[in-house]
Design a protein around this motif. Structure first.
Motif, mmCIF file in Angstrom:
data_model
loop_
_atom_site.group_PDB
_atom_site.id
_atom_site.type_symbol
_atom_site.label_atom_id
_atom_site.label_comp_id
_atom_site.label_asym_id
_atom_site.label_seq_id
_atom_site.Cartn_x
_atom_site.Cartn_y
_atom_site.Cartn_z
ATOM 1 N N ALA A 18 77.362 23.660 90.187
ATOM 2 C CA ALA A 18 77.507 22.665 90.693
ATOM 3 C C ALA A 18 77.888 22.932 90.525
ATOM 4 O O ALA A 18 77.678 22.714 90.813
ATOM 5 N N ARG A 19 77.030 25.387 89.499
ATOM 6 C CA ARG A 19 76.348 24.516 90.447
ATOM 7 C C ARG A 19 77.301 24.562 91.534
ATOM 8 O O ARG A 19 78.013 25.429 91.583
ATOM 9 N N SER A 20 77.489 24.153 92.405
ATOM 10 C CA SER A 20 78.047 24.863 93.738
ATOM 11 C C SER A 20 79.467 24.706 93.695
ATOM 12 O O SER A 20 80.198 23.772 92.886
ATOM 13 N N PRO A 527 74.677 27.277 85.501
ATOM 14 C CA PRO A 527 75.391 27.059 86.883
ATOM 15 C C PRO A 527 76.744 27.349 86.750
ATOM 16 O O PRO A 527 77.458 27.557 85.534
ATOM 17 N N HIS A 528 77.387 26.935 87.641
ATOM 18 C CA HIS A 528 78.950 27.007 87.746
ATOM 19 C C HIS A 528 79.500 26.013 86.809
ATOM 20 O O HIS A 528 80.250 26.399 85.775
ATOM 21 N N ASP A 529 79.204 24.711 86.747
ATOM 22 C CA ASP A 529 79.616 23.603 86.044
ATOM 23 C C ASP A 529 79.149 24.097 84.615
ATOM 24 O O ASP A 529 78.043 24.307 84.095
ATOM 25 N N HIS A 530 80.386 24.058 83.659
ATOM 26 C CA HIS A 530 79.900 24.199 82.309
ATOM 27 C C HIS A 530 80.721 23.365 81.410
ATOM 28 O O HIS A 530 81.588 23.395 80.570
ATOM 29 N N GLY A 531 80.341 22.035 81.747
ATOM 30 C CA GLY A 531 80.719 20.872 80.746
ATOM 31 C C GLY A 531 79.619 20.314 79.966
ATOM 32 O O GLY A 531 79.199 20.976 79.023
ATOM 33 N N LEU A 532 79.288 19.168 80.194
ATOM 34 C CA LEU A 532 78.429 18.325 79.639
ATOM 35 C C LEU A 532 77.113 18.985 79.789
ATOM 36 O O LEU A 532 76.194 19.010 78.649
ATOM 37 N N ALA A 533 76.660 19.740 80.693
ATOM 38 C CA ALA A 533 75.312 19.904 81.058
ATOM 39 C C ALA A 533 75.044 21.460 80.326
ATOM 40 O O ALA A 533 73.759 21.721 80.110
ATOM 41 N N SER A 534 76.108 22.404 79.906
ATOM 42 C CA SER A 534 75.641 23.639 79.707
ATOM 43 C C SER A 534 76.632 23.941 78.399
ATOM 44 O O SER A 534 77.166 23.133 77.790
ATOM 45 N N GLY A 535 76.467 25.322 78.092
ATOM 46 C CA GLY A 535 77.010 25.671 76.957
ATOM 47 C C GLY A 535 75.695 25.728 75.819
ATOM 48 O O GLY A 535 74.765 24.993 75.821
ATOM 49 N N PRO A 536 76.304 26.186 74.689
ATOM 50 C CA PRO A 536 75.264 26.170 73.526
ATOM 51 C C PRO A 536 74.846 24.670 73.258
ATOM 52 O O PRO A 536 73.900 24.627 72.517
ATOM 53 N N TRP A 537 75.553 23.590 73.324
ATOM 54 C CA TRP A 537 75.227 22.188 73.244
ATOM 55 C C TRP A 537 74.118 21.692 74.343
ATOM 56 O O TRP A 537 73.921 20.464 74.318
ATOM 57 N N TRP A 538 73.705 22.612 75.047
ATOM 58 C CA TRP A 538 72.691 22.296 76.150
ATOM 59 C C TRP A 538 71.590 21.548 75.434
ATOM 60 O O TRP A 538 70.926 20.327 75.800
ATOM 61 N N ASN A 539 71.360 21.874 74.049
ATOM 62 C CA ASN A 539 70.269 21.281 73.365
ATOM 63 C C ASN A 539 70.713 21.000 72.068
ATOM 64 O O ASN A 539 70.239 20.886 70.790
ATOM 65 N N VAL A 540 71.975 20.263 72.014
ATOM 66 C CA VAL A 540 72.331 19.658 70.767
ATOM 67 C C VAL A 540 71.564 18.921 70.020
ATOM 68 O O VAL A 540 71.595 18.765 68.661
ATOM 69 N N GLU A 541 70.738 17.995 70.578
ATOM 70 C CA GLU A 541 69.769 17.453 70.086
ATOM 71 C C GLU A 541 68.933 17.954 69.122
ATOM 72 O O GLU A 541 68.114 17.462 68.300
ATOM 73 N N LYS A 542 68.873 19.156 69.245
ATOM 74 C CA LYS A 542 67.778 20.063 68.428
ATOM 75 C C LYS A 542 68.383 20.893 67.190
ATOM 76 O O LYS A 542 67.785 21.336 66.479
ATOM 77 N N TRP A 543 69.898 20.742 67.313
ATOM 78 C CA TRP A 543 70.350 21.547 66.447
ATOM 79 C C TRP A 543 70.213 20.929 64.848
ATOM 80 O O TRP A 543 69.926 19.921 64.710
#
Length: 550
Positions: A18-20, A527-543
């Motif tokens: 965004a990604r583009s 994707p390009h965007d590495h903020g809210l959607a990406s990083g190891p916290w993409w699944n923080v709800e499962k940590w």
């Protein structure tokens, strides 16, 4: 009718989200944050080594959304935390059911997708989720009055309707091959969002969703805070408080991570290397589709000249950029498609060849002056190149690109600025931009190259105009035949060799340094965007706190 495949077509080599090039489709505009303000800010100080560690986390990101409304583009590629889509991606980038109870049933002609919805789901205000919310979301995004810069991504939709409260049916105009991947689009509540202005109403900053987290606060330019949703259909997260600190400057992000203000952060390779000996932290590397590219605006007399574009394409030393700027955490980029992807057109690799660059310019009439800089018909081979203030990777790429160009006789003046400064100049000035989206080639290339989108925010920033590419992009988008689509995207990549409206430089692996306090941390292909959607916290709800995972 058959079920759509659980695994979307997707490369597994490092590369765009965004990604583009649109910077998350013009939604993820970066907000300027001074070094002083960032250093003084202390959003809910990191949890490492403190009582309650494992129940809260503070991470540093570089990008801030302009809106938190999925109707305006927020979370369109998944992992928005506040919202869910009909489908979601798992850690292996397989499509999995989310608000849908199962993967969609697809008609034989691939023009009808039927989704059965998950029962018993509620929005965070307690109101039930249903088919009307899905229909409202998609119809609103496609409405001409809605300021969603990515609405062309849903162009294939002819109609979306509810078949009772538990079923949604999409009818397509043409057999758009990656349509199921588009249905990770977050769903907004019709009972709230329909009663206000879609572009300016309070829902844009105070969202209500079905996701694992609720928004607890948003201090623009500083932080976005979340708290666990106790009624989440997937189970209440163990990380109860989650804060994203907006820190544009790479150095400040590293400093605050070292000081304990942050539990994790994305960092460029040279700064991530400084944490290698820290036993309390772990570096997570994510392969990506993220590229860095230089826009060569068609409206610039120098950058828009085909010979100059061709010369720059071979004058640039991509491998040295990978080795020295990325410290090996990436690979050369010859276009938006990474070389490891099944969609990459073999033979379009460009070798660094300074002599060839000079010959191209000589043959086109660009002659060196006394200072070594070329000119043609009284026009000096010179143009500005902007990069984002505080982004060291973009700065380093810009400086290296300018250095390589000068050896060929082209003078590039590098300048730093915020997006607010850069955006009005994009029609005539070059920009060190980023882009890339995993999955189908349509996701990034259509917005990046389609001539009709020139000047549409961060879409087609170079104002690229190539009728052959326009046709190929339409062929790739509208055909359900993979062989036809492969030929179309091969054509696009080969046209970019003939007339490169962008100089693609590198594909970048993302590096995250995170306190080693949790289990279940993984990375998706990003994707390009590495903020809210990406990083190891993409699944923080499962940590889970370290030592408690079963």
């Amino acid at each position: 009718m058959g079920a759509v495949s659980a695994r979307p077509t997707r490369s597994i080599r490092s590369t765009r989200s965004a990604r583009s090039i649109r910077g998350t489709a013009a939604v993820a505009l970066v907000t300027a944050l001074t070094v002083g303000a960032a250093a003084c800010s202390n959003p809910e100080r990191g949890s490492a080594g403190k009582k309650g560690a494992g129940e809260s986390a503070v991470v540093g990101i570089a990008y801030e959304p302009e809106s938190l409304s999925p109707l305006l583009g927020f979370g369109k590629d998944g992992n928005s935390k506040i919202f869910d889509g009909l489908l979601a991606y798992d850690g292996e980038m397989n499509l999995t059911p989310a608000l849908a109870a199962a993967l969609p049933a697809v008609s034989a002609d691939r023009l009808t997708y039927t989704y059965k919805l998950r029962q018993g789901v509620t929005f965070s205000d307690g109101k039930p989720f249903g088919a009307k919310d899905v229909v409202f979301t998609y119809r609103t995004i496609l409405d001409k009055k809605t300021n969603n810069a990515s609405k062309s991504e849903l162009d294939a939709i002819k109609d979306v309707r509810a078949a009772g409260d538990g079923t949604v049916v999409f009818t397509l105009k043409y057999p758009y091959a990656p349509f199921a991947q588009r249905t990770v689009q977050p769903i907004a509540p019709e009972h709230i969002a329909s009663k206000q202005d879609v572009n300016t109403g309070p829902f844009t900053t105070k969202p209500i969703g079905t996701g694992p987290y609720l928004l607890s606060g948003w201090s623009k330019g500083e932080k976005i805070s979340f708290k666990a949703n106790p009624g989440y259909w997937g189970g209440e997260p163990q990380v109860k408080k989650f804060t994203m600190a907006i820190i544009k400057d790479d150095d400040v992000r590293a400093t605050r991570l070292r000081a304990g203000d942050l539990d994790g952060a994305i960092l460029p390779p040279n700064l991530a290397a400084g944490f290698k000996k820290d036993k309390g932290k772990k570096t997570h590397a994510a392969t990506t589709y993220d590229y860095r590219t230089v826009t060569l605006p068609t409206g610039n007399k120098v950058a828009g000249d085909t010979a100059v574009r061709q010369a720059l394409d071979v004058a640039v030393d991509r491998q040295t950029m990978v080795d020295q700027i990325l410290e090996g955490a990436g690979k050369p980029a010859y276009g938006p498609v990474p070389t490891g992807s099944e969609w990459f057109a073999k033979g379009t690799e460009r070798t660094h060849d300074l002599d060839k660059a000079k010959k191209i310019l000589d043959a086109a009439g660009w002659k060196p002056g006394n200072d070594g800089i070329r000119a043609k018909d009284g026009v000096r081979a010179e143009f500005p190149l902007w990069y984002l203030t505080g982004d060291k990777l973009r700065q380093d790429h810009a400086l290296a690109y300018a250095s390589d160009a000068k050896k060929a006789g082209i003078s590039i003046k590098t300048q730093a600025g915020t997006w607010e400064v850069i955006e009005p100049r994009m029609k005539h000035d070059a920009v060190l931009a980023g882009g890339g989206a995993p999955g189908d080639p349509d996701f990034d290339q259509y917005l990046l190259l389609t001539s009709s989108l020139a000047g549409d925010g961060f879409n087609n920033m170079a104002w690229y105009d190539n009728p052959v590419v326009d046709k190929a992009l339409q062929d790739g988008r509208k055909s359900g035949d993979k062989a036809v689509r492969k030929a179309a995207y091969d054509t696009v990549q080969r046209e970019l060799v003939k007339n490169p409206g962008y100089t693609f430089l590198t594909h970048i692996d993302h590096l995250y340094v995170v306190d080693d306090n949790w289990e279940q941390l993984t990375n998706q292909i990003e994707p390009h965007d590495h903020g809210l959607a990406s990083g190891p916290w993409w699944n923080v709800e499962k940590w889970t706190p370290k030592g408690t995972a079963k």
